[in-house]
Motif scaffolding. Structure first.
Motif, PDB file in Angstrom:
ATOM      1  N   SER A  73       0.838  -1.194   0.000  1.00  0.00           N
ATOM      2  CA  SER A  73       0.000   0.000   0.000  1.00  0.00           C
ATOM      3  C   SER A  73       0.873   1.244   0.000  1.00  0.00           C
ATOM      4  O   SER A  73       1.998   1.234   0.526  1.00  0.00           O
ATOM      5  N   SER A  74       0.345   2.312  -0.579  1.00  0.00           N
ATOM      6  CA  SER A  74       1.071   3.584  -0.566  1.00  0.00           C
ATOM      7  C   SER A  74       1.275   4.091   0.857  1.00  0.00           C
ATOM      8  O   SER A  74       2.159   4.911   1.100  1.00  0.00           O
ATOM      9  N   ALA A  75       0.465   3.598   1.805  1.00  0.00           N
ATOM     10  CA  ALA A  75       0.578   4.040   3.193  1.00  0.00           C
ATOM     11  C   ALA A  75       1.890   3.614   3.836  1.00  0.00           C
ATOM     12  O   ALA A  75       2.324   4.208   4.828  1.00  0.00           O
ATOM     13  N   THR A  76       2.547   2.581   3.296  1.00  0.00           N
ATOM     14  CA  THR A  76       3.809   2.112   3.874  1.00  0.00           C
ATOM     15  C   THR A  76       4.977   2.269   2.906  1.00  0.00           C
ATOM     16  O   THR A  76       6.057   1.731   3.155  1.00  0.00           O
ATOM     17  N   LYS A  77       4.790   3.010   1.843  1.00  0.00           N
ATOM     18  CA  LYS A  77       5.860   3.231   0.864  1.00  0.00           C
ATOM     19  C   LYS A  77       6.714   4.418   1.297  1.00  0.00           C
ATOM     20  O   LYS A  77       6.202   5.417   1.801  1.00  0.00           O
ATOM     21  N   TYR A  78       8.015   4.303   1.089  1.00  0.00           N
ATOM     22  CA  TYR A  78       8.918   5.414   1.423  1.00  0.00           C
ATOM     23  C   TYR A  78      10.138   5.373   0.514  1.00  0.00           C
ATOM     24  O   TYR A  78      10.390   4.374  -0.161  1.00  0.00           O
ATOM     25  N   ASP A  79      10.873   6.458   0.481  1.00  0.00           N
ATOM     26  CA  ASP A  79      12.068   6.546  -0.347  1.00  0.00           C
ATOM     27  C   ASP A  79      13.268   6.103   0.480  1.00  0.00           C
ATOM     28  O   ASP A  79      13.749   6.838   1.340  1.00  0.00           O
ATOM     29  N   SER A  80      13.757   4.909   0.221  1.00  0.00           N
ATOM     30  CA  SER A  80      14.887   4.380   0.985  1.00  0.00           C
ATOM     31  C   SER A  80      16.221   4.863   0.437  1.00  0.00           C
ATOM     32  O   SER A  80      17.252   4.688   1.082  1.00  0.00           O
ATOM     33  N   GLY A  81      16.205   5.429  -0.767  1.00  0.00           N
ATOM     34  CA  GLY A  81      17.456   5.849  -1.379  1.00  0.00           C
ATOM     35  C   GLY A  81      18.197   4.705  -2.053  1.00  0.00           C
ATOM     36  O   GLY A  81      19.297   4.896  -2.555  1.00  0.00           O
ATOM     37  N   SER A  82      17.601   3.513  -2.063  1.00  0.00           N
ATOM     38  CA  SER A  82      18.271   2.337  -2.622  1.00  0.00           C
ATOM     39  C   SER A  82      18.163   2.286  -4.139  1.00  0.00           C
ATOM     40  O   SER A  82      18.945   1.594  -4.801  1.00  0.00           O
ATOM     41  N   TRP A  84      15.211   1.334  -5.610  1.00  0.00           N
ATOM     42  CA  TRP A  84      14.074   0.471  -5.886  1.00  0.00           C
ATOM     43  C   TRP A  84      12.898   0.882  -5.002  1.00  0.00           C
ATOM     44  O   TRP A  84      13.098   1.429  -3.899  1.00  0.00           O
ATOM     45  N   PRO A  85      11.660   0.641  -5.439  1.00  0.00           N
ATOM     46  CA  PRO A  85      10.505   0.929  -4.585  1.00  0.00           C
ATOM     47  C   PRO A  85      10.653   0.221  -3.247  1.00  0.00           C
ATOM     48  O   PRO A  85      11.006  -0.964  -3.202  1.00  0.00           O
ATOM     49  N   SER A  86      10.386   0.935  -2.160  1.00  0.00           N
ATOM     50  CA  SER A  86      10.570   0.374  -0.822  1.00  0.00           C
ATOM     51  C   SER A  86       9.317   0.556   0.019  1.00  0.00           C
ATOM     52  O   SER A  86       8.680   1.610  -0.022  1.00  0.00           O
ATOM     53  N   PHE A  87       9.010  -0.460   0.800  1.00  0.00           N
ATOM     54  CA  PHE A  87       7.853  -0.452   1.695  1.00  0.00           C
ATOM     55  C   PHE A  87       8.307  -0.993   3.048  1.00  0.00           C
ATOM     56  O   PHE A  87       9.150  -1.889   3.099  1.00  0.00           O
ATOM     57  N   TYR A  88       7.745  -0.465   4.135  1.00  0.00           N
ATOM     58  CA  TYR A  88       8.134  -1.003   5.439  1.00  0.00           C
ATOM     59  C   TYR A  88       7.161  -2.051   5.960  1.00  0.00           C
ATOM     60  O   TYR A  88       7.349  -2.595   7.054  1.00  0.00           O
ATOM     61  N   ASP A  89       6.143  -2.391   5.167  1.00  0.00           N
ATOM     62  CA  ASP A  89       5.235  -3.465   5.564  1.00  0.00           C
ATOM     63  C   ASP A  89       4.438  -3.939   4.356  1.00  0.00           C
ATOM     64  O   ASP A  89       4.371  -3.260   3.329  1.00  0.00           O
ATOM     65  N   VAL A  90       3.840  -5.112   4.493  1.00  0.00           N
ATOM     66  CA  VAL A  90       2.938  -5.662   3.481  1.00  0.00           C
ATOM     67  C   VAL A  90       1.507  -5.501   3.973  1.00  0.00           C
ATOM     68  O   VAL A  90       1.263  -5.287   5.168  1.00  0.00           O
ATOM     69  N   ILE A  91       0.539  -5.617   3.079  1.00  0.00           N
ATOM     70  CA  ILE A  91      -0.860  -5.503   3.463  1.00  0.00           C
ATOM     71  C   ILE A  91      -1.242  -6.641   4.399  1.00  0.00           C
ATOM     72  O   ILE A  91      -1.956  -6.452   5.391  1.00  0.00           O
ATOM     73  N   ASP A  92      -0.758  -7.846   4.100  1.00  0.00           N
ATOM     74  CA  ASP A  92      -1.035  -9.026   4.909  1.00  0.00           C
ATOM     75  C   ASP A  92       0.137  -9.978   4.738  1.00  0.00           C
ATOM     76  O   ASP A  92       0.529 -10.283   3.596  1.00  0.00           O
TER      77      ASP A  92
END
Length: 234
Positions: A73-82, A84-92
């Protein structure tokens, strides 16, 4: 839903992720681009900073490109600077499968879709609170469905002390000073850059000659601590 596209029509995604899914490799080759097929079915990796979702900031759901299951979800997406798209959690947690990956001389945890087994990327333990995780995902394994009811976080993120070693996460710098680079890290970083560019089966195309910086050195700097690669390919 356009399984091969960026945006799905409203309501189509929910129906697409219901029930079992059997992968027809022949049909999949026709539906996906060569790069999408290589990433999802052959565990390839797009080059850093090239994916369409790396800097993507719209509200909505990120679904598995192959079967349409909503995973991030976009709610857990952030710019890690790596890169690649980065998220700190999954929906489930039940929507992904985690597996140890020791390929290319790195110790990582592979993330794949639990419904169709498509390769998504890897998860690392240098993400922000509250999970401390960074799901480092290939844009070529995802499709996006806009949903304006979902938040898009803004502002700095708080990281656990000791995470994002050496500055691999962009939001980390404002929280505490960057630790000194380990002795000999400069040469080690150059070796890792060259190694990434020579990896066989890279989804970015033919291997680059030694010394060519296919991945910017700033994306590698600080990813080595005590000789261990902390931030590998997606």
């Amino acid at each position: 839903m356009e399984m091969n596209g960026v945006t799905a029509s409203p309501g189509a995604g929910a129906a697409a992720e219901e029930g079992p899914y059997t992968v027809d490799k022949a049909a999949l080759r026709k539906r996906l681009t060569p790069l999408q097929y290589q990433v999802t079915q052959e565990k390839g990796t797009e080059r850093a900073f090239t994916g369409r979702f790396n800097k993507h900031r719209e509200p909505g759901l990120y679904r598995c490109l192959v079967c349409g299951q909503a995973i991030f979800s976009s709610a857990t997406k952030y710019d890690s600077g790596s890169g690649w798209p980065s998220f700190y959690d999954v929906i489930d947690a039940k929507r992904v499968k985690l597996k140890s990956d020791l390929s290319h001389g790195m110790e990582r945890t592979e993330v794949s879709c639990a419904r169709c087994s498509a390769h998504l990327g890897h998860v690392f333990k240098d993400g922000p609170k509250p999970t401390g995780k960074r799901y480092c995902v290939n844009s070529e394994s995802l499709q996006f469905e806009r949903d304006d009811s979902i938040d898009v976080p803004d502002g700095p993120l708080e990281f656990f002390r000791g995470s994002c070693a050496g500055g691999s996460c962009s939001a980390r710098a404002a929280l505490r000073p960057t630790p000194p680079r380990p002795a000999g890290a400069g040469a080690a970083i150059s070796r890792v850059v060259d190694k990434y560019n020579r990896l066989e089966g890279s989804a970015s195309g033919p291997a680059a000659p030694p010394g060519t910086k296919g991945l910017p050195e700033k994306a590698i700097t600080g990813q080595i601590q005590g000789g261990q690669v902390l931030n590998g390919r997606a």
